[in-house]
Write a protein that holds these residues in place. Structure first.
Motif, PDB file in Angstrom:
ATOM      1  N   MET A   1       0.851  -1.169   0.000  1.00 18.70           N
ATOM      2  CA  MET A   1       0.000   0.000   0.000  1.00 18.70           C
ATOM      3  C   MET A   1       0.902   1.238   0.000  1.00 18.70           C
ATOM      4  N   LYS A   2       0.667   2.155  -0.928  1.00 19.44           N
ATOM      5  CA  LYS A   2       1.500   3.345  -1.046  1.00 19.44           C
ATOM      6  C   LYS A   2       1.152   4.426  -0.033  1.00 19.44           C
ATOM      7  N   PHE A   3       0.031   4.332   0.629  1.00 22.08           N
ATOM      8  CA  PHE A   3      -0.384   5.346   1.591  1.00 22.08           C
ATOM      9  C   PHE A   3       0.408   5.248   2.886  1.00 22.08           C
ATOM     10  N   ARG A   4       0.934   4.094   3.171  1.00 23.89           N
ATOM     11  CA  ARG A   4       1.654   3.852   4.410  1.00 23.89           C
ATOM     12  C   ARG A   4       2.840   4.806   4.608  1.00 23.89           C
ATOM     13  N   PRO A   5       3.654   5.120   3.580  1.00 26.80           N
ATOM     14  CA  PRO A   5       4.761   6.058   3.796  1.00 26.80           C
ATOM     15  C   PRO A   5       4.296   7.448   4.226  1.00 26.80           C
ATOM     16  N   VAL A   6       3.139   7.876   3.754  1.00 24.32           N
ATOM     17  CA  VAL A   6       2.611   9.191   4.138  1.00 24.32           C
ATOM     18  C   VAL A   6       2.283   9.204   5.619  1.00 24.32           C
ATOM     19  N   ILE A   7       1.575   8.194   6.077  1.00 31.18           N
ATOM     20  CA  ILE A   7       1.208   8.119   7.492  1.00 31.18           C
ATOM     21  C   ILE A   7       2.462   7.974   8.351  1.00 31.18           C
ATOM     22  N   THR A   8       3.394   7.147   7.914  1.00 27.50           N
ATOM     23  CA  THR A   8       4.635   6.957   8.658  1.00 27.50           C
ATOM     24  C   THR A   8       5.391   8.271   8.785  1.00 27.50           C
ATOM     25  N   SER A   9       5.485   9.019   7.702  1.00 25.95           N
ATOM     26  CA  SER A   9       6.180  10.305   7.728  1.00 25.95           C
ATOM     27  C   SER A   9       5.515  11.277   8.688  1.00 25.95           C
ATOM     28  N   LEU A  10       4.189  11.327   8.643  1.00 27.80           N
ATOM     29  CA  LEU A  10       3.475  12.233   9.538  1.00 27.80           C
ATOM     30  C   LEU A  10       3.631  11.831  11.000  1.00 27.80           C
ATOM     31  N   LEU A  11       3.557  10.546  11.265  1.00 26.97           N
ATOM     32  CA  LEU A  11       3.722  10.076  12.644  1.00 26.97           C
ATOM     33  C   LEU A  11       5.133  10.352  13.157  1.00 26.97           C
ATOM     34  N   LEU A  12       6.124  10.137  12.305  1.00 26.03           N
ATOM     35  CA  LEU A  12       7.501  10.418  12.712  1.00 26.03           C
ATOM     36  C   LEU A  12       7.707  11.899  12.988  1.00 26.03           C
ATOM     37  N   ALA A  13       7.129  12.748  12.168  1.00 25.57           N
ATOM     38  CA  ALA A  13       7.256  14.188  12.368  1.00 25.57           C
ATOM     39  C   ALA A  13       6.618  14.606  13.688  1.00 25.57           C
ATOM     40  N   GLN A  38       5.899  13.425  -3.799  1.00 22.83           N
ATOM     41  CA  GLN A  38       5.547  11.999  -3.730  1.00 22.83           C
ATOM     42  C   GLN A  38       4.523  11.743  -2.633  1.00 22.83           C
ATOM     43  N   GLN A  39       4.691  12.409  -1.487  1.00 25.98           N
ATOM     44  CA  GLN A  39       3.724  12.261  -0.396  1.00 25.98           C
ATOM     45  C   GLN A  39       2.342  12.713  -0.843  1.00 25.98           C
ATOM     46  N   LEU A  40       2.284  13.864  -1.535  1.00 27.71           N
ATOM     47  CA  LEU A  40       1.001  14.376  -2.010  1.00 27.71           C
ATOM     48  C   LEU A  40       0.409  13.464  -3.080  1.00 27.71           C
ATOM     49  N   SER A  41       1.252  12.936  -3.928  1.00 32.07           N
ATOM     50  CA  SER A  41       0.795  12.005  -4.959  1.00 32.07           C
ATOM     51  C   SER A  41       0.231  10.731  -4.324  1.00 32.07           C
ATOM     52  N   ASP A  42       0.930  10.195  -3.332  1.00 29.53           N
ATOM     53  CA  ASP A  42       0.460   9.002  -2.625  1.00 29.53           C
ATOM     54  C   ASP A  42      -0.869   9.284  -1.914  1.00 29.53           C
ATOM     55  N   LEU A  43      -0.961  10.451  -1.319  1.00 31.01           N
ATOM     56  CA  LEU A  43      -2.186  10.840  -0.625  1.00 31.01           C
ATOM     57  C   LEU A  43      -3.342  10.941  -1.609  1.00 31.01           C
ATOM     58  N   ASP A  44      -3.104  11.587  -2.753  1.00 28.96           N
ATOM     59  CA  ASP A  44      -4.132  11.712  -3.782  1.00 28.96           C
ATOM     60  C   ASP A  44      -4.573  10.335  -4.284  1.00 28.96           C
ATOM     61  N   ASN A  45      -3.615   9.460  -4.459  1.00 31.61           N
ATOM     62  CA  ASN A  45      -3.906   8.089  -4.904  1.00 31.61           C
ATOM     63  C   ASN A  45      -4.793   7.366  -3.888  1.00 31.61           C
ATOM     64  N   ALA A  46      -4.470   7.524  -2.610  1.00 30.47           N
ATOM     65  CA  ALA A  46      -5.266   6.884  -1.558  1.00 30.47           C
ATOM     66  C   ALA A  46      -6.696   7.420  -1.564  1.00 30.47           C
ATOM     67  N   TYR A  47      -6.839   8.711  -1.777  1.00 31.43           N
ATOM     68  CA  TYR A  47      -8.174   9.312  -1.824  1.00 31.43           C
ATOM     69  C   TYR A  47      -8.959   8.797  -3.030  1.00 31.43           C
ATOM     70  N   ARG A  48      -8.322   8.778  -4.192  1.00 28.97           N
ATOM     71  CA  ARG A  48      -8.992   8.326  -5.418  1.00 28.97           C
ATOM     72  C   ARG A  48      -9.392   6.847  -5.342  1.00 28.97           C
ATOM     73  N   ARG A  49      -8.615   6.053  -4.606  1.00 34.75           N
ATOM     74  CA  ARG A  49      -8.920   4.631  -4.468  1.00 34.75           C
ATOM     75  C   ARG A  49      -9.952   4.366  -3.372  1.00 34.75           C
ATOM     76  N   GLY A  50     -10.344   5.415  -2.641  1.00 34.41           N
ATOM     77  CA  GLY A  50     -11.354   5.263  -1.606  1.00 34.41           C
ATOM     78  C   GLY A  50     -10.806   4.786  -0.279  1.00 34.41           C
ATOM     79  N   ILE A  51      -9.488   4.843  -0.117  1.00 36.05           N
ATOM     80  CA  ILE A  51      -8.870   4.391   1.128  1.00 36.05           C
ATOM     81  C   ILE A  51      -9.122   5.394   2.250  1.00 36.05           C
TER      82      ILE A  51
END
Length: 69
Positions: A1-13, A38-51
């Motif tokens: 799942m490509k959304f995981r790096p976005v959440i990981t980055s936010l949690l680490l920050a 890339q984070q924004l692209s992954d986020l957009d992808n997660a939204y478009r996929r309904g995640i």
């Protein structure tokens, strides 16, 4: 799942911001290896996929931009 790096980055920050106040003699450094684009692209992808919902998308998008401002 490509959304995981976005959440990981936010949690680490968020975690590093909280930990720096706990340790007065040491500094916690986190390195975000994923670009903002890339984070924004992954986020957009997660939204478009309904995640995630539109509300979550907008909140996370704002957080990514603010963290990298």
């Amino acid at each position: 799942m490509k959304f995981r790096p976005v959440i990981t980055s936010l949690l680490l920050a968020c975690a590093s911001a909280g930990l720096t106040s706990c340790f007065s003699s040491s500094k916690v450094n986190t390195k975000n290896e994923t670009s903002v684009g890339q984070q924004l692209s992954d986020l957009d992808n997660a939204y478009r996929r309904g995640i995630i919902t539109e509300k979550e998308y907008l909140k996370l998008k704002k957080a990514i931009i603010k963290a990298n401002d």
